[in-house]
Scaffold this active site. Structure first.
Site, PDB file in Angstrom:
ATOM      1  N   TRP A  29       1.566  -4.287   9.507  1.00  0.00           N
ATOM      2  CA  TRP A  29       0.891  -4.998  10.592  1.00  0.00           C
ATOM      3  C   TRP A  29       0.309  -6.305  10.066  1.00  0.00           C
ATOM      4  CZ3 TRP A  29      -4.115  -6.320   9.895  1.00  0.00           C
ATOM      5  CH2 TRP A  29      -4.891  -5.537   9.026  1.00  0.00           C
ATOM      6  N   THR A  69      -5.739   1.843  -2.996  1.00  0.00           N
ATOM      7  CA  THR A  69      -7.101   2.272  -3.313  1.00  0.00           C
ATOM      8  C   THR A  69      -7.475   1.703  -4.674  1.00  0.00           C
ATOM      9  OG1 THR A  69      -6.965   4.312  -2.019  1.00  0.00           O
ATOM     10  CG2 THR A  69      -8.592   4.260  -3.780  1.00  0.00           C
ATOM     11  N   ASP A  93      -1.919   5.819  -5.314  1.00  0.00           N
ATOM     12  CA  ASP A  93      -2.142   4.922  -4.182  1.00  0.00           C
ATOM     13  C   ASP A  93      -2.520   3.516  -4.639  1.00  0.00           C
ATOM     14  OD1 ASP A  93      -2.737   3.718  -1.798  1.00  0.00           O
ATOM     15  OD2 ASP A  93      -4.357   5.075  -1.242  1.00  0.00           O
ATOM     16  N   ASP A 123       0.828  -1.212   0.000  1.00  0.00           N
ATOM     17  CA  ASP A 123       0.000   0.000   0.000  1.00  0.00           C
ATOM     18  C   ASP A 123       0.861   1.259   0.000  1.00  0.00           C
ATOM     19  OD1 ASP A 123      -2.016   1.859   0.309  1.00  0.00           O
ATOM     20  OD2 ASP A 123      -2.298   1.449   2.458  1.00  0.00           O
ATOM     21  N   ASN A 177       2.712   1.798   7.614  1.00  0.00           N
ATOM     22  CA  ASN A 177       2.960   0.794   8.645  1.00  0.00           C
ATOM     23  C   ASN A 177       2.848  -0.626   8.115  1.00  0.00           C
ATOM     24  OD1 ASN A 177       1.908   3.304  10.250  1.00  0.00           O
ATOM     25  ND2 ASN A 177       2.991   2.039  11.731  1.00  0.00           N
ATOM     26  N   SER A 211      -0.098   4.197   2.787  1.00  0.00           N
ATOM     27  CA  SER A 211       0.109   4.124   4.233  1.00  0.00           C
ATOM     28  C   SER A 211       1.553   3.704   4.471  1.00  0.00           C
ATOM     29  CB  SER A 211      -0.867   3.136   4.891  1.00  0.00           C
ATOM     30  OG  SER A 211      -0.580   1.802   4.482  1.00  0.00           O
ATOM     31  N   TYR A 217     -11.149   1.088  12.859  1.00  0.00           N
ATOM     32  CA  TYR A 217     -11.902   0.217  11.964  1.00  0.00           C
ATOM     33  C   TYR A 217     -13.378   0.532  12.102  1.00  0.00           C
ATOM     34  CZ  TYR A 217     -14.134  -4.081  10.322  1.00  0.00           C
ATOM     35  OH  TYR A 217     -14.925  -4.994   9.661  1.00  0.00           O
TER      36      TYR A 217
END
Length: 449
Positions: free
Chosen positions: A137, A316, A313, A130, A135, A133, A173
């Protein structure tokens, strides 16, 4: 315009010196593929590395095109309930109310996923790469939520290189949040091993919707300035540790059911740059954000008349458009209030042209009109009222037997202080080989023939 067939492993582009502000400078014995293009060695085979003719280009992650979360929820009869419980506004991804927020509902329509491993020995995870963003996880064994139960979960006890912390992280979320802890371990992306990479291990995932998610986690490729909890992004560690030949990565997304999508780290594959590369300077070092001059349709300005900002992006799926601009585009294209167009009219619809840095980047109707079948009577997947409404979801389609298609555009409400912002998602990226250049803070676009 359309996607290009997948190439076998391609040549390693020779490393050339860079100017202070722009793309590489030609050296003796090298040529630019076009006047605006990148460099490649003379007589190089477009699919093989120089030397023994067999070495792979650079570490690349193959991306699989799979069913999206939206499609899975639809098939299990959960989409309507999800949409009621989780109002959708893509703008929250770029302007979250909490600096540690990563709104997961923004990934409902992604279809491209790759595999990484974490730990020693490696534990595999399917992730979205992505560029919107920063991070990394993944789910962990600490998570007992139903949503974690059928996903790969990281087990720190099974990794000899894991280092834990007491620092927590919250991931927004919809109406709830995911909670987790931060840890450090070796992350392997293709053949690149990043040691002591910080990442999030989820502990709770509210609701049952992500039980049906085709991906385990997210690997962010944007800038450190937007990383939650001050975490250093994976690619930044690749650069600082000298693990990539060049401080850039590139992305190819296939069209339709074609295979061959990839993220390539540290190199540019010249197989995909035969039409030259246009280099666009970033306007902010947060997301991969650039300045657009205007958006035109049929030779006339349709939106962004005085310039605006856009984010490239990979996280998206569609083209996200400011609500006011979307209404005008729907009108110009003769689409209905929900973006419906006749499937038979697709061949006659004009390109949407994004004018950026003095050049035109068209996206044809074959790319921005989406044809997806769902059972009759299910409607437009929960799309209520005008797509300009900030809480609408990206559109789903009526059965094609009704002769209805829909535009791959979604409205986006933004905070007024942010100005006009567009998101150039996968609908745009599939038309171009995209290079994300951290060395010069530029985006490179090469049209796919």
């Amino acid at each position: 315009m359309g996607g290009q067939p997948a190439a076998p492993p391609a040549i390693a582009v020779a490393k050339a010196p860079h100017s202070e502000d722009g793309p590489p400078i030609p050296q003796e014995g090298m040529r630019a593929s076009t006047q605006r293009g990148y460099l490649q060695p003379p007589e190089a085979h477009p699919c093989l590395a120089p030397g023994d003719g067999s070495a792979p280009l650079s570490p690349r992650v193959s991306l699989k095109k799979m069913k999206s979360l939206r499609q899975s929820l639809k098939e299990h009869g959960l989409l309507d309930r999800y949409l009621k419980q989780h109002p959708y506004n893509l703008a929250t991804k770029y302007f979250p109310s909490d600096t540690s927020a990563e709104p997961l509902q923004n990934y409902m329509d992604n279809e491209y996923y790759g595999t990484i491993s974490i730990g020693t020995p490696g534990q595999e995870f399917t992730v979205i790469f992505d560029t919107g963003s920063s991070n990394l996880w993944v789910p962990s064994v600490y998570c007992s939520s139903m949503a974690c139960s059928n996903h790969n979960r990281f087990n720190p006890a099974e990794s000899s290189t894991y280092v834990g912390t007491n620092e927590s992280v919250d991931i927004v979320y919809g109406t709830g949040s995911m909670t987790g802890v931060l840890g450090y371990d070796t992350v392997t992306v293709a053949s690149i091993e990043v040691v002591n990479q910080i990442f999030g291990l989820t502990e709770t995932e509210p609701g049952d919707f992500f039980y049906y998610s085709p991906f385990d986690g997210i690997l962010g490729l944007a800038f450190p300035s937007i990383a939650s909890s001050g975490a250093t992004p994976v690619f930044d560690n690749m650069m600082s540790e000298g693990l990539v030949a060049k401080d850039l990565f590139s992305v190819y997304l296939s069209r339709d059911g074609q295979s061959g999508s990839f993220v390539l780290f540290g190199a540019i594959d010249p197989y995909y740059t035969t039409n030259g590369i246009s280099w666009i300077p970033l306007s902010a070092e947060t997301y991969w954000q650039i300045t657009m001059d205007s958006v035109s349709i049929g030779g006339e300005t349709a939106a962004c008349p005085s310039g605006c900002q856009a984010i490239v992006d990979t996280g998206t799926s569609l083209l996200a458009v400011p609500s006011t601009a979307l209404n005008n585009i729907l009108s110009v294209l003769g689409a209905g209030s929900n973006g419906e167009v006749s499937c038979s009219a697709v061949s006659s619809l004009p390109d949407i042209v994004f004018n950026i840095n003095g050049e035109a980047f068209p996206v044809p109707a074959s790319a921005y009109v989406i044809q997806v079948s769902i059972p009759l009577g299910r409607g437009l997947g929960g799309l209520r009222g005008s797509p300009a409404a900030g809480n609408h979801c990206p559109p789903c389609l009526r059965s094609q037997s009704e002769g209805t298609c829909i535009l791959g555009l979604q409205g986006m409400n933004l905070p007024s202080q942010s100005g006009e912002l567009w998101i150039l998602g996968d609908v745009f990226i599939r038309e171009y080989y995209v290079i994300f250049n951290r060395a010069n803070n530029m985006v490179g676009l090469s049209p796919l023939s």
